[in-house]
Design an enzyme around this catalytic site. Structure first.
Site, PDB file in Angstrom:
ATOM      1  N   ARG A  18       2.438   1.064  10.313  1.00 24.00           N
ATOM      2  CA  ARG A  18       1.954   1.412   8.981  1.00 24.00           C
ATOM      3  C   ARG A  18       3.083   1.279   7.972  1.00 24.00           C
ATOM      4  O   ARG A  18       3.969   2.127   7.902  1.00 24.00           O
ATOM      5  CB  ARG A  18       1.403   2.843   8.992  1.00 24.00           C
ATOM      6  N   GLU A  21      -6.351  -0.775  15.300  1.00 33.06           N
ATOM      7  CA  GLU A  21      -6.935  -1.750  14.379  1.00 33.06           C
ATOM      8  C   GLU A  21      -5.940  -2.846  14.007  1.00 33.06           C
ATOM      9  O   GLU A  21      -4.808  -2.580  13.621  1.00 33.06           O
ATOM     10  CB  GLU A  21      -7.377  -1.028  13.100  1.00 33.06           C
ATOM     11  N   ARG A  66       0.833  -1.201   0.000  1.00 33.18           N
ATOM     12  CA  ARG A  66       0.000   0.000   0.000  1.00 33.18           C
ATOM     13  C   ARG A  66       0.867   1.250   0.000  1.00 33.18           C
ATOM     14  O   ARG A  66       1.840   1.337   0.735  1.00 33.18           O
ATOM     15  CB  ARG A  66      -0.909   0.022   1.234  1.00 33.18           C
ATOM     16  N   SER A 108     -10.192  -6.086  10.245  1.00 33.73           N
ATOM     17  CA  SER A 108     -11.383  -5.380   9.805  1.00 33.73           C
ATOM     18  C   SER A 108     -12.201  -6.368   9.000  1.00 33.73           C
ATOM     19  O   SER A 108     -11.717  -6.928   8.026  1.00 33.73           O
ATOM     20  CB  SER A 108     -10.959  -4.193   8.940  1.00 33.73           C
ATOM     21  N   ARG A 137       1.282  -5.970  12.724  1.00 34.55           N
ATOM     22  CA  ARG A 137       0.670  -5.369  13.914  1.00 34.55           C
ATOM     23  C   ARG A 137       0.512  -6.396  15.026  1.00 34.55           C
ATOM     24  O   ARG A 137       0.575  -6.055  16.207  1.00 34.55           O
ATOM     25  CB  ARG A 137      -0.681  -4.748  13.563  1.00 34.55           C
TER      26      ARG A 137
END
Length: 413
Positions: free
Chosen positions: A275, A347, A260, A350, A387
């Site tokens: 991230r 988070e 990403r 999801s 994460r």
RNA sequence: GGACAGUUGGCCGAGUGGUCGAAGGCGCACGCCUGGAACGCGUGUAUAGGGCAACCUAUCUAGGGUUCGAACCCCUAACUGUCCGCCA
């Protein structure tokens, strides 16, 4: 994409629902107009084409019978000129419709809470209690220094937001991936190994294109993109397929790296591994009968939550408010893991039900009796591996910088 | 990367310019036959859009071209196969 017919039938309700997803109302009016234009253009074209087909048939017959065809040819020729114009009109209408509808997000379910952003998300449950530390805690960047997270090396090899893992950290990552895949397999999710690049059609199918191109890494001249999530190849395995109702639900899991650009993230989370441009993730995807998707959402959330529980990681479940939901989702439940150094939940998974939104784009249908209908598609992380490592490192830390890992990982390390 | 060959409905496979959305077969569904089954016989069996009934339009890998008319002729691309080269 949304159902244009539904938009027509319940225009006001649809507009109201989409306003919650911050859609420009003029766009929806344009969409309605475009659809009407397309309909009339098609009608005009098709009726003239029907006539033309008939004349062509006659043409052949006359020729065979040796009749004079001059008058016929004149008519056919003038029709043809008209057809070319009509076809062009139709194409323009089609393109106009397409350009709009592909950028309209999914309608939120009626039971989704209203809100502006993540602050309005609604907590459903907390699982496990965060540990109380009796010493000054370190974050995963400090701890990773000795454990084997090398952020400088990642920057040297590529650029910022890339990380190198050394030794035990590299092994931990691999162990987690294997553990998660096995865990999901036990819950009936079929393991897949997939391409990490896909073509543009697939990305349109799941909703990343055309609107979010700036978030994707594109491969030079190849017309391929690096996948931002395994949801893309996994869901699109069914692209343009019609399956029989008995094969539903189709439950799949896969591990892939995810790529990403994080274009809109500004300077957030530049420190550490939260991230990244590249991270590993184990994904769940389910293709279901429309009647099954609500239950499946719960099943997948439960699966991810149980996985975290088995890793002894405190977490909470939240229902995303309409303002914070993604493009394709009708309903999303996030799972947030406790990050001690930030004194908050972040988070880590999801899970979304997109209902028939992706199915309509990707043309995924099922046959029940004689009729074909759109399936429902769901996706969820189980889990983001990077994460998870951050959470394990920070939650399991000792004062001397060493680490205790949950026992379920023993046989994987 | 080079050379040649191919790409038709769920599958196999015919079709080289005029009711071809497409023969035939297999598979599948329903019916008959049977005590039950196989065999046999009959019927049906793509997708999308419009009317939402008859019917109409589009689709024979995709896009473009020739033609009154294209699965069929021409061009381009993608994919598959075979041989050669290269390579983990």
């Amino acid at each position: 994409m949304i159902d244009v017919k539904l938009l027509h039938k319940n225009f006001d309700e649809t507009v109201a629902a989409l306003l919650r997803k911050k859609v420009d109302v003029t766009l929806l009016n344009d969409l309605k107009t475009a659809h009407e234009t397309l309909k009339s253009a098609k009608l005009a074209y098709e009726s003239l084409q029907a006539k033309q087909n008939e004349l062509s048939r006659l043409f052949g017959q006359y020729k065979k019978e040796g009749k004079n065809i001059d008058a016929l040819k004149n008519e056919v020729d003038s029709n043809k000129a008209a057809l070319v114009t009509l076809l062009e009109t139709q194409r323009l209408a089609e393109d106009a419709l397409d350009a709009i509808i592909m950028t309209i997000p999914n309608l939120p379910d009626s039971d989704v809470p209203h809100g502006e952003d993540e602050n309005d998300n609604v907590e459903i449950a907390k699982v496990l209690t965060p540990r109380v530390f009796e010493f000054p805690i370190k974050d995963h960047v400090e701890l990773g220094d000795t454990l084997g997270l090398d952020f400088e090396a990642g920057v040297k090899l590529a650029k910022s937001r890339f990380t190198v893992m050394r030794g035990d950290m590299a092994r931990l990552e691999r162990a987690l991936i294997n553990y998660m895949l096995d865990f999901n397999a036990q819950r009936g999710f079929h393991e897949m190994s997939l391409p990490y690049m896909v073509n543009a059609d697939m990305l349109r199918g799941t909703g990343q294109l055309p609107k979010f191109e700036e978030d994707l890494f594109k491969i030079g001249d190849e017309n391929l993109y690096l996948i931002p999530t395994a949801e893309v190849p996994l869901t699109n395995l069914l692209y343009d397929e019609i399956v029989t109702a008995e094969t539903l639900p189709i439950k799949m899991t896969a591990h892939t790296p995810c790529f990403r650009k994080e274009a809109g993230s500004g300077g957030r989370d530049v420190r550490g591994m939260i991230r990244q441009h590249q991270f590993h993730k184990v994904e769940l995807v389910a293709i279901t009968h429309p009647d099954q998707s609500d239950d499946m959402l719960n099943e997948m959330v439960q699966c991810a939550s149980d996985l975290l529980t088995s890793l002894e990681l405190p977490h909470r479940l939240v229902t995303l408010c309409d303002g914070d939901m993604g493009f394709s989702a009708a309903k999303t439940i996030d799972i947030e893991v406790w990050i001690p150094s930030q004194n908050t939940y972040r988070e880590i998974s999801s899970v979304s039900n997109t209902r028939d939104f992706q199915a309509r784009r990707a043309k995924i249908r099922f046959k029940e009796g004689k009729t074909n209908s759109l399936v429902h598609t769901l996706n969820g992380s189980s889990l983001a591996v990077g994460r998870t490592m951050v959470a394990l490192i920070e939650n399991g830390q000792h004062e001397d910088g060493t680490l205790t890992l949950p026992t379920v990982l023993d046989r994987y390390l």
